[in-house]
Enzyme design. Structure first.
Site, PDB file in Angstrom:
ATOM      1  N   CYS A 196      26.004   6.682  10.673  1.00 52.49           N
ATOM      2  CA  CYS A 196      25.496   8.031  10.341  1.00 52.49           C
ATOM      3  C   CYS A 196      26.014   9.104  11.277  1.00 52.49           C
ATOM      4  CB  CYS A 196      23.980   8.036  10.381  1.00 52.49           C
ATOM      5  SG  CYS A 196      23.243   6.858   9.281  1.00 52.49           S
TER       6      CYS A 196
ATOM      7  N   HIS B   8      18.522  13.251  13.031  1.00 46.91           N
ATOM      8  CA  HIS B   8      18.995  12.378  11.955  1.00 46.91           C
ATOM      9  C   HIS B   8      17.749  11.732  11.362  1.00 46.91           C
ATOM     10  CE1 HIS B   8      20.684   9.196   9.663  1.00 46.91           C
ATOM     11  NE2 HIS B   8      20.286   8.256  10.498  1.00 46.91           N
TER      12      HIS B   8
ATOM     13  N   GLU C  58      30.299   5.888   5.586  1.00 45.31           N
ATOM     14  CA  GLU C  58      30.228   4.464   5.891  1.00 45.31           C
ATOM     15  C   GLU C  58      30.073   3.692   4.581  1.00 45.31           C
ATOM     16  OE1 GLU C  58      26.344   3.032   7.337  1.00 45.31           O
ATOM     17  OE2 GLU C  58      26.036   5.113   7.969  1.00 45.31           O
TER      18      GLU C  58
ATOM     19  N   ASP D 230       0.857  -1.193   0.000  1.00 47.00           N
ATOM     20  CA  ASP D 230       0.000   0.000   0.000  1.00 47.00           C
ATOM     21  C   ASP D 230       0.895   1.245   0.000  1.00 47.00           C
ATOM     22  OD1 ASP D 230      -1.624   2.142   0.585  1.00 47.00           O
ATOM     23  OD2 ASP D 230      -2.671   1.154   2.252  1.00 47.00           O
TER      24      ASP D 230
ATOM     25  N   SER E 131      24.120   4.069  13.875  1.00 48.63           N
ATOM     26  CA  SER E 131      23.927   2.697  14.356  1.00 48.63           C
ATOM     27  C   SER E 131      25.239   2.090  14.802  1.00 48.63           C
ATOM     28  CB  SER E 131      23.349   1.837  13.230  1.00 48.63           C
ATOM     29  OG  SER E 131      22.014   2.162  13.023  1.00 48.63           O
TER      30      SER E 131
ATOM     31  N   ASN F 208      17.467   8.475   2.766  1.00 44.55           N
ATOM     32  CA  ASN F 208      18.577   8.490   3.732  1.00 44.55           C
ATOM     33  C   ASN F 208      19.889   8.768   3.002  1.00 44.55           C
ATOM     34  OD1 ASN F 208      20.030   8.257   6.076  1.00 44.55           O
ATOM     35  ND2 ASN F 208      19.417   6.142   6.523  1.00 44.55           N
TER      36      ASN F 208
ATOM     37  N   SER G 145      16.837  -1.080  15.642  1.00 45.45           N
ATOM     38  CA  SER G 145      17.457   0.207  15.293  1.00 45.45           C
ATOM     39  C   SER G 145      16.546   1.373  15.665  1.00 45.45           C
ATOM     40  CB  SER G 145      17.831   0.247  13.806  1.00 45.45           C
ATOM     41  OG  SER G 145      16.700   0.374  12.979  1.00 45.45           O
TER      42      SER G 145
HETATM   43  P1  HMG Z   1       8.862  -2.611   7.921  1.00 46.02           P
HETATM   44  O1  HMG Z   1       8.854  -3.801   8.802  1.00 46.02           O
HETATM   45  O2  HMG Z   1       8.741  -2.856   6.467  1.00 46.02           O
HETATM   46  O3  HMG Z   1       7.711  -1.607   8.242  1.00 46.02           O
HETATM   47  O4  HMG Z   1      10.201  -1.803   8.220  1.00 46.02           O
HETATM   48  P2  HMG Z   1       6.584  -1.653   9.378  1.00 46.02           P
HETATM   49  O5  HMG Z   1       5.696  -2.806   9.171  1.00 46.02           O
HETATM   50  O6  HMG Z   1       7.202  -1.429  10.722  1.00 46.02           O
HETATM   51  O7  HMG Z   1       5.797  -0.326   8.953  1.00 46.02           O
HETATM   52  C1  HMG Z   1       6.403   0.911   9.022  1.00 46.02           C
HETATM   53  C2  HMG Z   1       5.345   1.899   9.468  1.00 46.02           C
HETATM   54  O8  HMG Z   1       4.385   2.041   8.431  1.00 46.02           O
HETATM   55  C3  HMG Z   1       4.576   1.459  10.719  1.00 46.02           C
HETATM   56  O9  HMG Z   1       4.330   2.617  11.487  1.00 46.02           O
HETATM   57  C4  HMG Z   1       3.278   0.938  10.140  1.00 46.02           C
HETATM   58  O10 HMG Z   1       2.194   1.017  11.048  1.00 46.02           O
HETATM   59  C5  HMG Z   1       3.084   1.902   8.995  1.00 46.02           C
HETATM   60  P3  HMG Z   1       4.910   2.725  12.999  1.00 46.02           P
HETATM   61  O11 HMG Z   1       4.405   1.540  13.727  1.00 46.02           O
HETATM   62  O12 HMG Z   1       6.412   2.670  12.853  1.00 46.02           O
HETATM   63  O13 HMG Z   1       4.396   4.025  13.482  1.00 46.02           O
HETATM   64  N1  HMG Z   1       2.186   1.422   7.951  1.00 46.02           N
HETATM   65  C6  HMG Z   1       1.249   2.178   7.342  1.00 46.02           C
HETATM   66  N2  HMG Z   1       0.924   3.481   7.525  1.00 46.02           N
HETATM   67  C7  HMG Z   1      -0.077   3.994   6.721  1.00 46.02           C
HETATM   68  N3  HMG Z   1      -0.751   3.253   5.805  1.00 46.02           N
HETATM   69  C8  HMG Z   1      -0.430   1.943   5.611  1.00 46.02           C
HETATM   70  C9  HMG Z   1       0.613   1.360   6.407  1.00 46.02           C
HETATM   71  N4  HMG Z   1       1.172   0.135   6.463  1.00 46.02           N
HETATM   72  C10 HMG Z   1       2.126   0.180   7.426  1.00 46.02           C
HETATM   73  N5  HMG Z   1      -1.092   1.233   4.699  1.00 46.02           N
HETATM   74  C11 HMG Z   1      11.839  -0.168   8.734  1.00 46.02           C
HETATM   75  C12 HMG Z   1      10.360  -0.425   8.419  1.00 46.02           C
HETATM   76  C13 HMG Z   1      12.026   1.310   8.913  1.00 46.02           C
HETATM   77  C14 HMG Z   1      12.191  -0.916  10.011  1.00 46.02           C
HETATM   78  C15 HMG Z   1      12.678  -0.708   7.546  1.00 46.02           C
HETATM   79  O14 HMG Z   1      12.437   0.083   6.409  1.00 46.02           O
HETATM   80  C16 HMG Z   1      14.175  -0.695   7.839  1.00 46.02           C
HETATM   81  O15 HMG Z   1      14.692  -1.639   8.420  1.00 46.02           O
HETATM   82  N6  HMG Z   1      14.886   0.383   7.420  1.00 46.02           N
HETATM   83  C17 HMG Z   1      16.354   0.488   7.637  1.00 46.02           C
HETATM   84  C18 HMG Z   1      16.710   0.708   9.087  1.00 46.02           C
HETATM   85  C19 HMG Z   1      16.424   2.106   9.574  1.00 46.02           C
HETATM   86  O16 HMG Z   1      16.280   3.049   8.803  1.00 46.02           O
HETATM   87  N7  HMG Z   1      16.393   2.270  10.910  1.00 46.02           N
HETATM   88  C20 HMG Z   1      16.212   3.571  11.495  1.00 46.02           C
HETATM   89  C21 HMG Z   1      16.921   3.723  12.840  1.00 46.02           C
HETATM   90  S1  HMG Z   1      18.641   3.335  12.718  1.00 46.02           S
HETATM   91  C22 HMG Z   1      19.334   4.744  11.995  1.00 46.02           C
HETATM   92  O17 HMG Z   1      18.735   5.772  11.944  1.00 46.02           O
HETATM   93  C23 HMG Z   1      20.702   4.592  11.452  1.00 46.02           C
HETATM   94  C24 HMG Z   1      20.795   4.439   9.956  1.00 46.02           C
HETATM   95  O18 HMG Z   1      20.595   5.693   9.329  1.00 46.02           O
HETATM   96  C25 HMG Z   1      22.160   3.847   9.569  1.00 46.02           C
HETATM   97  C26 HMG Z   1      23.411   4.449  10.142  1.00 46.02           C
HETATM   98  O19 HMG Z   1      23.490   4.877  11.264  1.00 46.02           O
HETATM   99  O20 HMG Z   1      24.388   4.398   9.399  1.00 46.02           O
HETATM  100  C27 HMG Z   1      19.762   3.493   9.402  1.00 46.02           C
END
Ligand code: HMG
Length: 383
Positions: free
Chosen positions: A110, A232, A79, A29, A307, A274, A200
């Site tokens: 990051c 960030h 990184e 979606d 991270s 990002n 994360s």
């Molecule tokens: P996921 O499992 O695909 O998503 O992973 P989800 O099922 O948790 O859904 C995400 C959100 O969308 C949820 O909201 C759902 O409810 C919502 P939340 O519960 O979070 O409030 N959702 C909807 N909303 C509206 N309409 C809909 C709908 N369906 C679902 N129909 C995840 C998401 C971000 C975990 C994944 O993309 C990921 O692993 N990304 C990479 C890791 C990341 O960015 N982590 C962030 C923190 S770590 C960080 O910031 C460091 C980093 O930049 C690296 C570094 O430091 O170098 C990553």
């Protein structure tokens, strides 16, 4: 002595994929990406750009005949490094014509660019006439069809750190923390990140609360001392969650103001995705360019997270020339690519297999371009 960001610039590729199209292609979606993740577009980085060229394209406009000899330190945070030994700082110094410098690369996910700023601040405190070029450049890669895919992107932010800065005067104190965590990592045999997404998110928010609390304890400042809170932004929804935590301490007027400023601060990140080390600083640029009511002397809070994991909350006051020194980002002129083209571009990134390759760079009109690899050496072109 005031030390901080004197000049700042941002660079990314001129191609993006639309998140609605990506969602449809992944049978998701679209509102999950648009609202749940909070991303509308995602920068797609062509094979002809790596962190060195992204960084050089961001930094080049900051260097002129007046400051070329004053820059004596280049700190490249990434990184997405291209060599285990030679720093991206050394590569970029060559491309930018900076030779009387110390050049290094720093890494902590990051958080790297914030570490670079803190190093630069100490260096300028000891050498008040020197200018430090800090670059944060990355290409965020998780893999096609992974849950991390909609949180990719890429680009670079370059900053000059000096005394009596024109844009942001850094405050003295900050709150910071490190805990050895496996929430996101990029093993040496992987060009894509491995990630425990939920962990994360939790560590990010936990570290925000801890560093903000430490900062308040050290400075005796409260939320009412801040015009804006910057985060960030691996994807904008996570910053919204961070803001929600801090708004628990806000009165109604503060809630309205901080929410409005955050809307301005997330606008560019929502369109780029990002860029790891550069994300917090792209959000800073977005605030400066999209907020209508910032004044000299306004204090902004900055939450940096990398991270692995390191978090830091620090702050600064807008300096006298912040309105005149904006880089004028134009994300509207980028070209949309189809999901199919994005996938091809994703697969065409230079491999670490040592093979000679010549990249077709006729469509990349950036000043600094990667043209291929020969005898295990990356080939760069200034055009
Ligand atoms: P996921 O499992 O695909 O998503 O992973 P989800 O099922 O948790 O859904 C995400 C959100 O969308 C949820 O909201 C759902 O409810 C919502 P939340 O519960 O979070 O409030 N959702 C909807 N909303 C509206 N309409 C809909 C709908 N369906 C679902 N129909 C995840 C998401 C971000 C975990 C994944 O993309 C990921 O692993 N990304 C990479 C890791 C990341 O960015 N982590 C962030 C923190 S770590 C960080 O910031 C460091 C980093 O930049 C690296 C570094 O430091 O170098 C990553």
């Amino acid at each position: 002595m005031k030390i901080g960001i004197d000049r700042i610039n941002f660079f990314t590729s001129n191609q993006y994929v639309d998140m609605v199209e990506l969602a449809q292609a992944r049978d998701v979606d679209p509102n999950k990406y648009l609202i749940g993740i909070g991303q509308s577009k995602m920068a797609v980085i062509p094979a002809t750009q790596d962190v060195v060229t992204l960084g050089a394209n961001a930094a080049d406009p900051l260097i002129d005949d007046e400051n070329r000899d004053k820059i004596d330190f280049v700190i490249f945070a990434t990184e997405s490094g291209i060599d285990n030994s030679k720093s991206a700082g050394a590569y970029i110094s060559g491309l930018l014509g900076l030779s009387h410098v110390r050049a290094i690369e720093v890494k902590q996910a990051c958080y790297g660019a914030t570490a670079a700023i803190q190093l630069a601040k100490g260096h300028v405190a000891l050498n008040p006439d020197s200018q430090v070029l800090v670059i944060g450049a990355d290409i965020a890669r998780y893999g096609l069809h992974t849950s991390g895919e909609p949180t990719q992107g890429g680009g670079a932010v370059a900053m000059l750190i000096t005394k009596n800065p024109g844009i942001l005067e850094l405050d003295e104190e900050s709150g910071f923390i490190t805990e050895d965590t496996m929430d996101f990592w990029r093993p040496l045999n992987h060009s894509e990140a491995l990630v425990d997404g939920k962990t994360s998110q939790n560590v990010y928010l936990d570290f925000f609360n801890k560093t903000w609390t430490e900062y308040k304890g050290k400075t005796k400042l409260t939320l009412s001392d801040f015009k804006a809170m910057l985060f960030h932004l691996p994807y904008t929804k996570l910053g919204t969650k961070g803001l929600k935590e801090v708004l628990l301490e806000a009165n109604e007027d503060e809630k309205v103001e901080l929410t409005r400023e955050f809307e301005a601060a997330k606008r560019y990140n929502n369109q780029v995705g990002n860029l790891y080390t550069g994300s917090l600083y792209l959000s800073f640029i977005s605030l400066l360019e999209n907020s209508k009511d910032l004044e000299i002397g306004d204090r902004v809070g900055l939450y940096s997270y990398g991270s692995g994991a390191v978090g830091e909350f620090f702050s600064g006051k807008l300096a006298s020339e912040f309105k005149d020194r904006l880089p004028q980002i134009n994300l509207e002129s980028r070209v949309q690519v189809s999901v199919e083209t994005y996938e091809e571009m994703y697969q065409s990134q230079l491999k670490n297999d040592g093979a000679d390759i010549e990249l077709d760079h006729k469509n990349d009109h950036s000043k600094f371009v990667l043209t291929g690899s020969k005898n295990m050496q990356r080939q760069y072109l200034i055009q």
